[in-house]
Design an enzyme around this catalytic site. Structure first.
Site, PDB file in Angstrom:
ATOM      1  N   TYR A  53      -3.912  16.661  -7.809  1.00 36.67           N
ATOM      2  CA  TYR A  53      -3.388  15.442  -8.445  1.00 36.67           C
ATOM      3  C   TYR A  53      -2.144  15.755  -9.265  1.00 36.67           C
ATOM      4  CZ  TYR A  53      -2.983  11.793 -11.996  1.00 36.67           C
ATOM      5  OH  TYR A  53      -2.499  10.830 -12.851  1.00 36.67           O
TER       6      TYR A  53
ATOM      7  N   ASP B   9       0.861  -1.186   0.000  1.00 34.42           N
ATOM      8  CA  ASP B   9       0.000   0.000   0.000  1.00 34.42           C
ATOM      9  C   ASP B   9       0.895   1.233   0.000  1.00 34.42           C
ATOM     10  OD1 ASP B   9      -1.726   2.091   0.528  1.00 34.42           O
ATOM     11  OD2 ASP B   9      -2.842   1.019   2.088  1.00 34.42           O
TER      12      ASP B   9
END
Length: 287
Positions: A124, A35
């Site tokens: 982003y 992760d």
């Protein structure tokens, strides 16, 4: 040679797991095993696998949601690639990473080249640019591929969304004033594998990385708008759905999008060969 591939359940990672076969022993990990929001886990997996090459398509890609989760987007898209780069340097390994057209402000209708000034409009894009900068600053041998409007036949992407909506509705309103180049996930994976095969032929030598490494734009040839892309999708699928062009102002989103995010892949083409036109790639994908 061990190749650590992240994000193997994502649309690019899925294709890379297939394309990279034959280049080495591919150790493919998904979010359950690695992760990227857990930086200690990122380090632990790399130290456990001991790869000669790390290929990282995994990313936080929810552009609008990133506006409300800037810290998480930065940790996954900037800090995690920085950790990968540091660990690769420690191992004497190399790193392949994927970035985005959204690192540019998109205020110029010309196709962007690798040396053009960046200036992301949203969280982003800023997080992806920070990831690029962390990799470059580390000194790791690297390839960074900026790509655009990625789609495929799995995962969440514009193509699959439009196919679903066009079947459900009689009419769709699609933004027609944002310009870019839709890029098939398999194009990205196969081009990456072709380039890495050249590196492997040179024994992944430091000289090869010095001469051929760096940032490249890897997107389909040609350009279009979301509206024209949707027209091509429904035509290929044989779906009868009325499409209406609208402006970005008529479809407000939490994250600002660049109006022009066309990337010039000329540098990559000159060094490594062919990238298909977006219409040809769409046709192959939908077959």
């Amino acid at each position: 040679m061990k190749i650590l591939l992240t994000g193997c359940s994502g649309q690019v990672g899925y294709e890379l797991e297939r394309s990279l076969q034959g280049l080495g022993e591919v150790v493919a990990v998904d979010r359950a095993r690695m992760d990227l929001s857990d930086l200690d886990q990122v380090r632990d997996v790399i130290r456990d696998v001991q790869p000669r090459l790390i290929v990282n398509p995994a990313a936080y890609t929810a552009v609008d949601k990133a506006e409300s989760e800037p810290e998480l987007a930065h940790r996954i898209n900037a800090q995690a690639p920085g950790v990968m780069a540091e660990e690769a340097v420690r191992l004497g390994a190399a790193l392949v990473h994927y970035s985005t057209d959204y690192v540019f402000p998109g205020d110029d209708p010309g196709a962007r080249v690798e040396t053009d000034a960046t200036g992301p409009l949203n969280v982003y894009g800023a997080s992806k640019l920070a990831g690029e900068q962390a990799i470059v600053a580390s000194g790791v041998p690297h390839l960074i591929f900026r790509t655009s409007w990625v789609y495929g036949m799995r995962g969440k992407n514009f193509l699959l969304t439009m196919l679903r909506l066009a079947k459900e509705r009689d009419e769709l309103r699609i933004v027609a004033d944002q310009h870019g180049a839709p890029t098939w996930s398999r194009t990205i994976a196969d081009t990456t594998a072709t380039i890495l095969a050249q590196a492997r032929a040179h024994g992944f030598s430091p000289d090869w990385w010095r001469e051929q490494g760096g940032i490249y734009h890897l997107s389909s040839q040609g350009q279009t708008t979301w509206f024209e892309f949707t027209q091509a999708i429904v035509e290929q699928a044989g779906i009868d759905c009325r499409l209406l062009p609208i402006t970005s102002a008529e479809y407000p989103t939490p994250a600002r999008r660049p109006q022009y995010s066309v990337l010039s892949s000329q540098r990559l083409l000159e060094r490594f060969g062919h990238v298909p036109h977006w219409r040809e790639a769409l046709r192959l994908c939908m077959q």
